[in-house]
Design a protein around this motif. Structure first.
Motif, PDB file in Angstrom:
ATOM      1  N   GLN A 187       0.839  -1.185   0.000  1.00 47.58           N
ATOM      2  CA  GLN A 187       0.000   0.000   0.000  1.00 47.58           C
ATOM      3  C   GLN A 187       0.879   1.242   0.000  1.00 47.58           C
ATOM      4  O   GLN A 187       1.930   1.262   0.640  1.00 47.58           O
ATOM      5  CB  GLN A 187      -0.888   0.015   1.257  1.00 47.58           C
ATOM      6  N   PRO A 188       0.464   2.280  -0.728  1.00 48.61           N
ATOM      7  CA  PRO A 188       1.267   3.505  -0.711  1.00 48.61           C
ATOM      8  C   PRO A 188       1.232   4.128   0.681  1.00 48.61           C
ATOM      9  O   PRO A 188       0.207   4.133   1.351  1.00 48.61           O
ATOM     10  CB  PRO A 188       0.588   4.402  -1.747  1.00 48.61           C
ATOM     11  N   SER A 189       2.359   4.636   1.091  1.00 49.96           N
ATOM     12  CA  SER A 189       2.435   5.242   2.412  1.00 49.96           C
ATOM     13  C   SER A 189       1.733   6.601   2.407  1.00 49.96           C
ATOM     14  O   SER A 189       1.386   7.148   1.358  1.00 49.96           O
ATOM     15  CB  SER A 189       3.895   5.398   2.835  1.00 49.96           C
ATOM     16  N   ARG A 190       1.559   7.142   3.582  1.00 48.48           N
ATOM     17  CA  ARG A 190       0.876   8.431   3.714  1.00 48.48           C
ATOM     18  C   ARG A 190       1.690   9.536   3.042  1.00 48.48           C
ATOM     19  O   ARG A 190       1.134  10.434   2.409  1.00 48.48           O
ATOM     20  CB  ARG A 190       0.674   8.743   5.191  1.00 48.48           C
ATOM     21  N   GLU A 191       3.021   9.450   3.166  1.00 49.60           N
ATOM     22  CA  GLU A 191       3.873  10.458   2.546  1.00 49.60           C
ATOM     23  C   GLU A 191       3.740  10.431   1.028  1.00 49.60           C
ATOM     24  O   GLU A 191       3.684  11.476   0.384  1.00 49.60           O
ATOM     25  CB  GLU A 191       5.330  10.245   2.939  1.00 49.60           C
ATOM     26  N   ASP A 192       3.681   9.224   0.451  1.00 49.06           N
ATOM     27  CA  ASP A 192       3.542   9.111  -0.999  1.00 49.06           C
ATOM     28  C   ASP A 192       2.229   9.706  -1.470  1.00 49.06           C
ATOM     29  O   ASP A 192       2.172  10.388  -2.493  1.00 49.06           O
ATOM     30  CB  ASP A 192       3.635   7.650  -1.436  1.00 49.06           C
TER      31      ASP A 192
END
Length: 94
Positions: free
Chosen positions: A50-55
């Protein structure tokens, strides 16, 4: 271009040799014979990352900046076109 000295050549050979020794694999890889279905099952069973929050934040900021830039570019082009036709109409009205 000045030629290299003998010491520089020796140093370059040593760096090159060190580089190649670091690139050589330490252990031999022996592939095992596995059926393609097993390999496919192993590959497909990996969890999706899953894409991280920063991404997601970076993507969101990128889209916002792109939208603002496009609005700015379109408004400048519209202004240039308006000024162009305004000058043409003033030219013919003389």
């Amino acid at each position: 271009m000045p030629q290299r000295t003998k010491k520089e050549k020796i140093a370059a050979q040593q760096r090159k040799a060190l580089h190649y020794t670091l690139l050589e694999p330490q252990t031999k890889f022996e592939p095992q014979d596995k059926p393609a279905a097993t390999i496919h099952r192993l590959v497909s069973s990996e969890p999706q990352q899953q894409p991280s929050r920063e991404d997601s934040m970076i993507g969101q900021f990128f889209v916002q900046d792109l939208r603002k830039s496009m609005i700015f570019i379109v408004s400048i082009l519209a202004l240039e076109i308006f000024l162009h036709f305004a000058r043409i109409s003033n030219y013919f009205s003389r």
